[in-house]
Design an enzyme around this catalytic site. Structure first.
Site, mmCIF file in Angstrom:
data_model
loop_
_atom_site.group_PDB
_atom_site.id
_atom_site.type_symbol
_atom_site.label_atom_id
_atom_site.label_comp_id
_atom_site.label_asym_id
_atom_site.label_seq_id
_atom_site.Cartn_x
_atom_site.Cartn_y
_atom_site.Cartn_z
ATOM 1 N N HIS A 115 -39.706 8.967 14.940
ATOM 2 C CA HIS A 115 -40.735 7.703 13.990
ATOM 3 C C HIS A 115 -40.951 7.229 15.155
ATOM 4 C CE1 HIS A 115 -41.746 4.581 10.841
ATOM 5 N NE2 HIS A 115 -41.586 6.209 10.397
ATOM 6 N N ASP B 143 -37.984 11.962 6.932
ATOM 7 C CA ASP B 143 -38.426 13.317 5.797
ATOM 8 C C ASP B 143 -37.885 14.277 6.184
ATOM 9 O OD1 ASP B 143 -41.071 12.190 5.116
ATOM 10 O OD2 ASP B 143 -41.088 11.788 7.445
#
Length: 429
Positions: free
Chosen positions: A306, A362
């Site tokens: 991320h 996700d």
């Protein structure tokens, strides 16, 4: 003694004392550094704003190194476990948790503003049968500004509150109708007897039954997903809302800009990419070969890593638990076993550990959405519904922040200068 940074300009030998406040320096102070009075001051070149703060905010706190996410100071783990999406929405918008009376009023206001003008329904019915739901949502949210022209009066607190209630209330209606449109099914009107999330599921899936009923475990799981997506600091779509909002436009237009940013595959489409990856792997036996492909640069490990988190994404752990609750109702998605094994192997491999690649939000969210029987093109619509209160909280903060100005970044010009123009009659002779 005031914290400061001493900068020495080697072009001139002059030193500058730049104040440090809240771990940052002002770009305007850097702009005072110049070679001479005839040349512009220094600018900071930062594509993607990877180390540039555009605002002061008290909405969301993230510590990427420690894997911490807080809304208004409350840990995301506690909010996901003990709160509801509408209570979290109130917290984000108002900056504090509601009293019982405040919460009841808030829920009542949102519940009774879920209906949209019939002309909005006609507007949405005008889209092609294969229109992308996210495109429909972006256009219909923008269109709401024409139905509520008083929304332009952004300096009136009561007016702002009314638009915020309307937008949070109507977003599930617009999102559900974009889903039904693609299936050629009639649009379902809101049911004010249902909770916010149950009502959304009703507008999505209700057919001929007189009253829509849904397992509360599914309602809770989707409510948690909305909470996890409610805000995430100055991400691409929030930056878009703030940037467009800085022109003092109405909030519908600003949020439509945020939806447009979320539409892009680098922002809102990552969970769909995870599902494609898991299907391509096919079975647990193929994971070692896939891992080697990632290390050799032949494969991409989607759903790991991320931009902000250099540790575990705290949202990923919560979603993984929600997966178990959903699959108790819907049955286990066969891709789940591949996902869990892939996560286990990657977290034990020094290659990924050294690069601080951990599962993000996700990695598992797409599996839950698929269990609800959402097509991939609906994933970003769900994301947008959850993110709406965060966008609006950031927008309110922008409107009330006296330091904010209209967004107008500098550029570094790299083109030609002072060319002499030759008329077309001479160039083409």
């Amino acid at each position: 003694m005031t914290d400061s940074l001493t900068v020495r300009d080697n072009r001139t030998g002059q030193e500058y004392d730049v104040p440090i406040l809240d771990g940052s320096i002002k770009a305007a102070d850097i702009g005072k550094i110049k070679a001479d009075d005839e040349t512009p001051g220094l600018a900071v070149y930062d594509p993607g704003f990877v180390n540039t703060a555009s605002c002061r905010s008290s909405v969301t706190y993230i510590d990427g190194e420690k894997g911490i996410l807080e809304y208004r100071g409350y840990p995301i783990e506690q909010l996901a476990e003990k709160s509801s999406f509408l209570e979290v929405s109130y917290l984000l918008i108002h900056g504090a948790l509601p009293t019982k009376a405040e919460y009841d009023t808030w829920v009542h206001e949102i519940t009774y503003h879920t209906f949209v003008h019939e002309n909005v329904k006609t507007f949405m019915q005008g889209f092609r049968y294969d229109a992308h739901p996210m495109g429909m949502l972006m256009a219909s949210v923008g269109a709401l500004s024409t139905f509520y022209p008083d929304a332009r009066n952004i300096s009136d607190p009561q007016n702002r509150h009314m638009q915020i209630v309307r937008m949070i209330a109507k977003m599930p209606t617009l999102g559900a109708w974009s889903f039904r449109h693609a299936q050629g099914k009639p649009y379902i009107y809101p049911d004010n007897d249902l909770s916010y999330t149950a009502n959304f599921l009703s507008m999505l899936f209700k057919m001929s039954e007189s009253k829509f009923e849904v397992d509360e475990r599914l309602v809770k799981a989707l409510d948690i997903l909305f909470i996890l997506h409610a805000d995430h600091e100055q991400n691409c779509s929030t930056n878009a809302v703030r940037s467009v909002g800085s022109s003092q436009v109405d909030p519908y237009s600003a949020v439509a800009a945020g939806i447009g940013a979320l539409y892009g595959p680098l922002h809102g489409g990552a969970n769909e990419a995870v599902l494609r990856m898991l299907r391509r792997i096919g079975s647990k036996e193929n994971i070692p070969a896939f891992i080697e492909g990632v290390k050799n640069g032949n494969e991409k490990l989607m759903g790991f890593g991320h931009r902000v988190y250099k540790n575990h994404d705290p949202r990923a752990t919560i979603i993984k638990k929600a997966c178990d609750d959903v699959f108790e109702v819907t049955g286990v998605n066969p891709l789940l076993e591949i996902a869990k094994e892939l996560e286990k192997i990657a977290l034990e491999d020094e290659y990924f550990i050294s690069r601080k690649l951990y599962p993000n939000v996700d990695f598992y969210s797409g599996l839950i959405y698929e269990a609800f029987q959402f097509p991939p093109e609906m994933f970003t619509v769900l994301f947008a519904i959850g993110r709406t209160p965060g966008w609006l909280a950031q927008w309110i903060e922008l409107v009330q922040d006296k330091e904010q100005k209209i967004a107008r970044p500098k550029q570094i010009y790299t083109g030609e200068r002072q060319l002499q123009f030759t008329p077309a009659s001479e160039r083409w002779a």
